[in-house]
Design an enzyme around this catalytic site. Structure first.
Site, PDB file in Angstrom:
ATOM      1  N   ARG A  23       4.361 -56.677 -98.493  1.00  0.00           N
ATOM      2  CA  ARG A  23       4.102 -55.613-100.015  1.00  0.00           C
ATOM      3  C   ARG A  23       4.975 -56.051-100.961  1.00  0.00           C
ATOM      4  NH1 ARG A  23       3.345 -54.329-103.654  1.00  0.00           N
ATOM      5  NH2 ARG A  23       2.627 -52.854-105.075  1.00  0.00           N
ATOM      6  N   LEU A  59       9.919 -47.795-105.216  1.00  0.00           N
ATOM      7  CA  LEU A  59       8.425 -47.049-104.437  1.00  0.00           C
ATOM      8  C   LEU A  59       8.486 -47.935-103.764  1.00  0.00           C
ATOM      9  CD1 LEU A  59       7.077 -44.610-107.209  1.00  0.00           C
ATOM     10  CD2 LEU A  59       8.950 -44.026-105.141  1.00  0.00           C
ATOM     11  N   PRO A  60       8.915 -48.444-102.223  1.00  0.00           N
ATOM     12  CA  PRO A  60       8.590 -49.474-102.002  1.00  0.00           C
ATOM     13  C   PRO A  60       7.428 -48.921-100.083  1.00  0.00           C
ATOM     14  CG  PRO A  60      11.120 -49.238-101.405  1.00  0.00           C
ATOM     15  CD  PRO A  60      10.283 -48.455-102.285  1.00  0.00           C
ATOM     16  N   HIS A  61       6.105 -49.314-100.159  1.00  0.00           N
ATOM     17  CA  HIS A  61       5.713 -48.677 -99.414  1.00  0.00           C
ATOM     18  C   HIS A  61       4.667 -49.876 -98.018  1.00  0.00           C
ATOM     19  CE1 HIS A  61       3.644 -49.355-103.389  1.00  0.00           C
ATOM     20  NE2 HIS A  61       2.626 -50.009-102.541  1.00  0.00           N
ATOM     21  N   ALA A  62       4.175 -49.436 -97.410  1.00  0.00           N
ATOM     22  CA  ALA A  62       4.559 -50.183 -96.272  1.00  0.00           C
ATOM     23  C   ALA A  62       2.705 -49.941 -95.357  1.00  0.00           C
ATOM     24  CB  ALA A  62       4.338 -51.379 -95.854  1.00  0.00           C
TER      25      ALA A  62
END
Length: 154
Positions: free
Chosen positions: A50, A64-67
């Site tokens: 991501r 705000l890392p997201h996957a």
């Protein structure tokens, strides 16, 4: 949707010295694995994939890392307060010390976006961020995060 439905108390941590974004993602994966039972390596790979699309450092010391992950049945979160800010290639080029990671089921669609919006609104609140930065106790950090939206929504 409430942050308490996404974030378990044990998934809130204060972390000392991390030296790279890769190490941060490994820490996020390890916490997610220990609390939610997912594969740490899958979480790390998904976060890195991501991030290759564009940095998730949103500015003001916040990332705000997201996957999306196979095998999840709900959206889950991990929050880390870093004792020493880390270079994260953020949009404002400032180092990051508050990290809220989200992991969503592969097919979560709009629910993933709603969760991301909720976390983003919470982390944009300067008062919430000041409280997060002023406390080193994970239980207090969890309370600040989960009470923020409840009191604002009332």
């Amino acid at each position: 949707m409430e942050l308490s439905s996404i974030l378990e108390p044990g998934a809130v941590r204060v972390v000392g010295d991390l030296t790279s974004k890769k190490r941060l993602f490994q820490e996020l994966g390890e916490v997610a694995a220990s609390i939610y039972g997912i594969e740490a390596s899958d979480a790390v790979d998904a976060l890195q994939d991501r991030e290759s699309l564009g940095p998730t450092g949103v500015g003001h010391g916040i990332a705000l890392p997201h996957a999306r992950l196979e095998g999840l049945d709900r959206i889950i979160g991990v929050f880390l307060r870093l004792e020493r800010a880390l270079d994260f290639d953020s949009v404002d080029r400032q180092p990051v010390d508050l990290v809220f990671a989200l992991f969503a089921p592969k097919d979560s669609g709009v629910e993933h976006l709603k969760a991301l919006a909720l976390v983003s609104r919470t982390m944009r609140d300067a008062g919430v961020c000041a409280k997060l930065r002023a406390n080193g106790d994970p239980a207090t950090l969890y309370a600040v995060l989960t009470e923020a939206r409840t009191t604002q929504a009332a």
